[in-house]
Design a protein around this motif. Structure first.
Motif, PDB file in Angstrom:
ATOM      1  N   ILE A  48      31.430  31.128  50.936  1.00 53.62           N
ATOM      2  CA  ILE A  48      32.589  30.879  51.801  1.00 53.62           C
ATOM      3  C   ILE A  48      32.245  31.301  53.232  1.00 53.62           C
ATOM      4  CG2 ILE A  48      34.964  31.598  52.305  1.00 53.62           C
ATOM      5  CD1 ILE A  48      35.262  31.723  49.128  1.00 53.62           C
ATOM      6  N   LYS A  49      31.647  32.472  53.360  1.00 55.81           N
ATOM      7  CA  LYS A  49      31.261  32.974  54.686  1.00 55.81           C
ATOM      8  C   LYS A  49      30.250  32.025  55.349  1.00 55.81           C
ATOM      9  CE  LYS A  49      29.362  37.022  56.994  1.00 55.81           C
ATOM     10  NZ  LYS A  49      28.609  38.243  56.852  1.00 55.81           N
ATOM     11  N   THR A  50      29.221  31.646  54.599  1.00 57.86           N
ATOM     12  CA  THR A  50      28.168  30.771  55.128  1.00 57.86           C
ATOM     13  C   THR A  50      28.714  29.390  55.496  1.00 57.86           C
ATOM     14  OG1 THR A  50      26.503  31.928  53.822  1.00 57.86           O
ATOM     15  CG2 THR A  50      25.894  29.754  54.631  1.00 57.86           C
ATOM     16  N   SER A  51      29.599  28.864  54.662  1.00 56.60           N
ATOM     17  CA  SER A  51      30.127  27.512  54.898  1.00 56.60           C
ATOM     18  C   SER A  51      31.055  27.451  56.105  1.00 56.60           C
ATOM     19  CB  SER A  51      30.888  27.016  53.661  1.00 56.60           C
ATOM     20  OG  SER A  51      32.149  27.658  53.557  1.00 56.60           O
ATOM     21  N   GLY A  52      31.705  28.579  56.406  1.00 65.02           N
ATOM     22  CA  GLY A  52      32.672  28.587  57.488  1.00 65.02           C
ATOM     23  C   GLY A  52      33.991  27.910  57.114  1.00 65.02           C
ATOM     24  N   LEU A  53      34.140  27.560  55.840  1.00 67.90           N
ATOM     25  CA  LEU A  53      35.350  26.878  55.374  1.00 67.90           C
ATOM     26  C   LEU A  53      36.364  27.886  54.818  1.00 67.90           C
ATOM     27  CD1 LEU A  53      33.613  23.982  53.396  1.00 67.90           C
ATOM     28  CD2 LEU A  53      34.821  23.774  55.580  1.00 67.90           C
TER      29      LEU A  53
END
Length: 119
Positions: A48-53
């Motif tokens: 979630i953090k990496t995706s920015g979504l």
């Protein structure tokens, strides 16, 4: 690019399209069946953090579990901790496929997006 992690449900048509696209584009992946190995809370937090979504984008909104448990309302009001636990409890609640590679997390298969991000 090092080998990407491809999390999918083998009976899902969209997942099969994504797998075909990966093969056609010579992108090496490690397959992971989401029904046999659910994403963990820790993995989900990182993705979630990496995706920015927002976390809501990680829910399979067209799945039976989502509908039967009225998760649409719960997603609006529950804490992030609760939502992560729901996602980690059953792979069928999670939107798929998920591709995790080189500081990149792609949710769902969008050929245009995948081409832009992976080529």
């Amino acid at each position: 690019m090092k080998t990407a992690l491809f999390i999918h449900y083998p009976k899902c048509g969209t997942c099969r399209k994504a797998a075909k696209w990966l093969k056609e584009n010579n992108i090496e992946v490690k397959d992971r069946d989401i029904t046999k190995q659910n994403p963990t809370v820790q993995e989900l937090k990182e993705w979630i953090k990496t995706s920015g979504l927002p976390i809501a984008k990680f829910f399979n909104t067209s799945g039976n579990i989502y509908k039967e448990n009225n998760l649409k309302e719960k997603v609006k009001t529950a804490s992030e901790k609760e939502l992560l636990e729901i996602l980690a409890s059953n792979g069928m609640v999670v939107k798929r496929p998920i591709l995790v590679a080189n500081n990149l997390v792609l949710i769902g298969f969008n050929e245009e997006q995948w081409t832009e991000k992976l080529k």
